[in-house]
Design a protein around this motif. Sequence first.
Motif, PDB file in Angstrom:
ATOM      1  N   ARG A  86       3.200   1.912  -0.629  1.00 10.21           N
ATOM      2  CA  ARG A  86       4.462   1.284  -0.232  1.00 10.21           C
ATOM      3  C   ARG A  86       4.367   0.738   1.196  1.00 10.21           C
ATOM      4  NH1 ARG A  86      10.320   3.907  -1.763  1.00 10.21           N
ATOM      5  NH2 ARG A  86      11.627   2.200  -1.000  1.00 10.21           N
ATOM      6  N   SER A  87       3.644   1.437   2.068  1.00 13.38           N
ATOM      7  CA  SER A  87       3.435   0.951   3.438  1.00 13.38           C
ATOM      8  C   SER A  87       2.648  -0.348   3.429  1.00 13.38           C
ATOM      9  CB  SER A  87       2.694   2.008   4.259  1.00 13.38           C
ATOM     10  OG  SER A  87       3.449   3.197   4.381  1.00 13.38           O
ATOM     11  N   ALA A  88       1.649  -0.435   2.568  1.00  6.03           N
ATOM     12  CA  ALA A  88       0.858  -1.662   2.468  1.00  6.03           C
ATOM     13  C   ALA A  88       1.701  -2.818   1.955  1.00  6.03           C
ATOM     14  CB  ALA A  88      -0.346  -1.443   1.551  1.00  6.03           C
ATOM     15  N   THR A  89       2.557  -2.540   0.983  1.00  7.37           N
ATOM     16  CA  THR A  89       3.442  -3.582   0.458  1.00  7.37           C
ATOM     17  C   THR A  89       4.373  -4.097   1.554  1.00  7.37           C
ATOM     18  OG1 THR A  89       3.361  -2.644  -1.774  1.00  7.37           O
ATOM     19  CG2 THR A  89       5.211  -4.087  -1.268  1.00  7.37           C
ATOM     20  N   MET A  90       4.903  -3.171   2.358  1.00 11.03           N
ATOM     21  CA  MET A  90       5.760  -3.573   3.466  1.00 11.03           C
ATOM     22  C   MET A  90       4.968  -4.407   4.467  1.00 11.03           C
ATOM     23  SD  MET A  90       7.828  -1.227   6.270  1.00 11.03           S
ATOM     24  CE  MET A  90       9.308  -0.981   5.270  1.00 11.03           C
ATOM     25  N   ALA A  91       3.774  -3.966   4.827  1.00 16.83           N
ATOM     26  CA  ALA A  91       2.951  -4.697   5.786  1.00 16.83           C
ATOM     27  C   ALA A  91       2.673  -6.115   5.297  1.00 16.83           C
ATOM     28  CB  ALA A  91       1.642  -3.950   6.031  1.00 16.83           C
ATOM     29  N   GLN A  92       2.328  -6.260   4.033  1.00 16.26           N
ATOM     30  CA  GLN A  92       2.064  -7.585   3.469  1.00 16.26           C
ATOM     31  C   GLN A  92       3.296  -8.477   3.588  1.00 16.26           C
ATOM     32  OE1 GLN A  92       0.931  -6.139  -0.387  1.00 16.26           O
ATOM     33  NE2 GLN A  92      -1.255  -6.453  -0.027  1.00 16.26           N
ATOM     34  N   ASP A 117     -12.426   8.125   0.378  1.00 13.22           N
ATOM     35  CA  ASP A 117     -12.653   7.149  -0.703  1.00 13.22           C
ATOM     36  C   ASP A 117     -11.359   6.433  -1.062  1.00 13.22           C
ATOM     37  OD1 ASP A 117     -15.325   7.797  -0.812  1.00 13.22           O
ATOM     38  OD2 ASP A 117     -15.110   9.168  -2.518  1.00 13.22           O
ATOM     39  N   GLY A 118     -10.246   7.159  -1.040  1.00 12.73           N
ATOM     40  CA  GLY A 118      -8.966   6.551  -1.384  1.00 12.73           C
ATOM     41  C   GLY A 118      -8.530   5.508  -0.374  1.00 12.73           C
ATOM     42  N   ILE A 119      -8.763   5.770   0.897  1.00 11.56           N
ATOM     43  CA  ILE A 119      -8.434   4.793   1.941  1.00 11.56           C
ATOM     44  C   ILE A 119      -9.258   3.529   1.747  1.00 11.56           C
ATOM     45  CG2 ILE A 119      -8.654   4.316   4.418  1.00 11.56           C
ATOM     46  CD1 ILE A 119      -6.202   5.962   3.759  1.00 11.56           C
ATOM     47  N   ALA A 120     -10.553   3.694   1.472  1.00 13.04           N
ATOM     48  CA  ALA A 120     -11.419   2.528   1.250  1.00 13.04           C
ATOM     49  C   ALA A 120     -10.949   1.723   0.046  1.00 13.04           C
ATOM     50  CB  ALA A 120     -12.865   2.982   1.053  1.00 13.04           C
ATOM     51  N   SER A 125      -8.087  -3.096  -2.278  1.00 11.09           N
ATOM     52  CA  SER A 125      -7.112  -3.629  -3.224  1.00 11.09           C
ATOM     53  C   SER A 125      -5.962  -4.374  -2.556  1.00 11.09           C
ATOM     54  CB  SER A 125      -6.544  -2.491  -4.089  1.00 11.09           C
ATOM     55  OG  SER A 125      -5.815  -1.569  -3.300  1.00 11.09           O
ATOM     56  N   THR A 126      -5.673  -4.050  -1.284  1.00  6.07           N
ATOM     57  CA  THR A 126      -4.517  -4.644  -0.615  1.00  6.07           C
ATOM     58  C   THR A 126      -4.875  -5.677   0.451  1.00  6.07           C
ATOM     59  OG1 THR A 126      -4.430  -2.932   1.113  1.00  6.07           O
ATOM     60  CG2 THR A 126      -3.211  -2.503  -0.939  1.00  6.07           C
ATOM     61  N   GLY A 127      -6.100  -5.607   0.977  1.00  5.80           N
ATOM     62  CA  GLY A 127      -6.473  -6.482   2.082  1.00  5.80           C
ATOM     63  C   GLY A 127      -5.890  -6.050   3.414  1.00  5.80           C
ATOM     64  N   ILE A 128      -5.269  -4.864   3.447  1.00  3.99           N
ATOM     65  CA  ILE A 128      -4.679  -4.311   4.671  1.00  3.99           C
ATOM     66  C   ILE A 128      -5.636  -3.276   5.258  1.00  3.99           C
ATOM     67  CG2 ILE A 128      -2.768  -2.950   5.604  1.00  3.99           C
ATOM     68  CD1 ILE A 128      -1.906  -5.726   4.837  1.00  3.99           C
ATOM     69  N   ALA A 129      -5.782  -3.270   6.575  1.00  5.45           N
ATOM     70  CA  ALA A 129      -6.597  -2.260   7.247  1.00  5.45           C
ATOM     71  C   ALA A 129      -5.778  -0.979   7.397  1.00  5.45           C
ATOM     72  CB  ALA A 129      -7.047  -2.759   8.612  1.00  5.45           C
ATOM     73  N   PHE A 130      -6.265   0.116   6.842  1.00  9.36           N
ATOM     74  CA  PHE A 130      -5.643   1.424   7.027  1.00  9.36           C
ATOM     75  C   PHE A 130      -6.370   2.118   8.168  1.00  9.36           C
ATOM     76  CE2 PHE A 130      -3.814   0.366   3.044  1.00  9.36           C
ATOM     77  CZ  PHE A 130      -2.682   1.149   2.901  1.00  9.36           C
TER      78      PHE A 130
END
Length: 269
Positions: A86-92, A117-120, A125-130
């Motif tokens: 959900r954070s990635a969706t907001m960032a996008q 592995d999950g962060i990678a 999948s999102t193109g967002i840097a975690f």
Amino acid sequence: MTSHTQIGLSTASVFPESTAHGFAYAASVGYDAVEVMVGMDALSQQTAALRQLSEHHQMPVCSVHAPCLLWTQRVWGTEPWGKLERSATMAQALGADVVVVHPPFRWQREYAAGFEDGIAALEASTGIAFAVENMYPWRASSRRRAPKGMEMYLPHWDPSLGSYANTTIDLSHAAIARSDVIEMADRMGDRLRHVHLTDGSGSAKDEHLVPGRGAMGAGAFLEHLAGSAFRGHVVLEINTRRCDTREERLADLVESLEFAREHLGVKAR
């Protein structure tokens, strides 16, 4: 330090004032961008409202801080991977390219077991840097000479020791851990994507002091970044809760921005 490096303001820096006030302060003081701390303030959880604030103040959002603090454990539910998605969706939606995330707590064993592995996978999948943030061992007293205490984070509180592609350094957290932030930055190399600029005295408290008011050598650290290949965001994340007036809070935000510009060698825009 290249001209495209943004100096941002975390909305957490104006607490107990609201997320909306964070955008207003950032615009009035002259910050380049805002980091949204997703927290108990309902507005911080609403993408459409945040977009309106960004457009109204002409203040871009550079990053989103996922709700992974102790006091935000129930924001957006309790399933940690769902929070990050959900954070990635907001960032996008807001045009941000970074989500800041803390390592899992030790009691989140299943989450922690697959964290790296999950962060990678999320980044792919999102193109967002975690950007995984450094934390600290919990210790009961500031009298201890070494950073030994209860290990409250898994796989480790220091992301420079992991395989993450993107990381965050927070100087207040490093102060608690008695970590040398320049050495940590060198270990991270080009994986260092994000900085929470603040300060600390080395006590067991997470102080988030105005940079320059603690013992972390914040100025030297910024100068080190300016002379390196760092191309990420520098976000002021300070504690202004003890300010008695808005004028005092404003003065702290101005001082912090001026400190960052001076030591990064960045001119006001």
